[in-house]
Enzyme design. Structure first.
Site, PDB file in Angstrom:
ATOM      1  N   LYS A  37       0.855  -1.195   0.000  1.00  0.00           N
ATOM      2  CA  LYS A  37       0.000   0.000   0.000  1.00  0.00           C
ATOM      3  C   LYS A  37       0.887   1.239   0.000  1.00  0.00           C
ATOM      4  CE  LYS A  37      -3.879   0.420   2.347  1.00  0.00           C
ATOM      5  NZ  LYS A  37      -4.748   0.412   3.569  1.00  0.00           N
TER       6      LYS A  37
HETATM    7  O1  G3P Z   1      -8.280   1.369   4.713  1.00  0.00           O
HETATM    8  C1  G3P Z   1      -8.175   2.766   4.973  1.00  0.00           C
HETATM    9  C2  G3P Z   1      -9.054   3.090   6.068  1.00  0.00           C
HETATM   10  O2  G3P Z   1      -8.715   2.243   7.144  1.00  0.00           O
HETATM   11  C3  G3P Z   1      -9.099   4.496   6.572  1.00  0.00           C
HETATM   12  O3  G3P Z   1     -10.202   4.470   7.384  1.00  0.00           O
HETATM   13  O4  G3P Z   1     -11.560   4.933   9.326  1.00  0.00           O
HETATM   14  O5  G3P Z   1      -9.207   5.791   9.231  1.00  0.00           O
HETATM   15  O6  G3P Z   1     -10.971   6.786   7.784  1.00  0.00           O
HETATM   16  P1  G3P Z   1     -10.496   5.574   8.474  1.00  0.00           P
END
Ligand code: G3P
Length: 223
Positions: A87
């Site tokens: 990633k």
């Molecule tokens: O996979 C990316 C994701 O985990 C970001 O999520 O909840 O940190 O906005 P968040």
């Protein structure tokens, strides 16, 4: 359509692997932090043991500069296996690194996508997956459905093999909307998956069927 788990929690992965056709496990440093600082690569190997060889694991680089991203990717591939998706945040340095990594045969997920231009450039750089951050986009008044749909249209028109794995969900309506807009994959937290199947109406429907069967045949099994 692909459902991935946005978590490195071993119990959650073990649980959900039993119940859904798991298409991947995704992580980032924030998700890793939730696991309390266990030795990282040892932890990823435990995830690999749980999911088996056929389920891709997406592991994020830490470096932010081109050379550092390449070095992190090499380390991740060495520690976690050739099938690991690297990633890479879709920054200027990240886009340069994605091109190099693809030339070297890596699987790459372009992450931290908030805008269409990031996604378009990541497609052209050769990324295998694009990860638009649905909820974070909405928080910024960026329309995630429009961006996802635009990226999907370009992927279709240009016949690219790249897929959209929408991420950053805070509710299930967002997940459905991402898929409707064109995301071929979504990565969802265990809590959201649980919420999707824990609605009391579902349990009530199942209980009502059981009661009606028993009332009809005076037994709880088919025969
Ligand atoms: O996979 C990316 C994701 O985990 C970001 O999520 O909840 O940190 O906005 P968040």
């Amino acid at each position: 359509m692909e459902f991935m788990l946005d978590s490195l929690n071993l119990d959650a992965i073990k649980t959900w692997k039993q119940f859904i056709p798991l298409a991947g496990v995704t992580s980032n440093p924030t998700i890793t932090r939730m696991e309390g600082g266990k030795p990282f690569f040892q932890h990823i190997r435990q995830v690999r043991d749980l999911v088996g060889d056929s389920v891709p694991i997406h592991v994020q680089v830490i470096a932010q500069d081109y050379q550092g991203i390449l070095a992190d990717a090499a380390r991740i591939r060495q520690e976690c296996g050739l099938s690991t998706y690297i990633k890479v945040p879709t920054t200027k340095e990240g886009l340069a690194a994605i091109q190099s990594l693809k030339n070297d045969g890596y699987f790459v997920t372009a992450t931290a996508i908030y805008t269409a231009i990031q996604g378009l450039l990541a497609i052209e750089a050769g990324a295998d997956y694009l990860a638009p951050y649905f909820n974070r986009m909405e928080n910024l008044d960026i329309d995630p459905e429009m961006v996802i749909h635009q990226l999907w249209q370009v992927i279709e028109r240009e016949k690219k093999s790249c897929k959209i794995v929408a991420a950053s969900f805070k509710n299930l309506a967002q997940v459905s909307r991402a898929i409707a807009a064109g995301a071929q994959a979504v990565t969802v937290s265990p809590d959201l998956l649980e919420a999707g199947l824990a609605h009391p109406s579902i349990a009530k429907a199942v209980d009502d069927f059981a009661k009606d069967w028993e009332a009809t045949y005076q037994r709880t099994s088919l025969d």
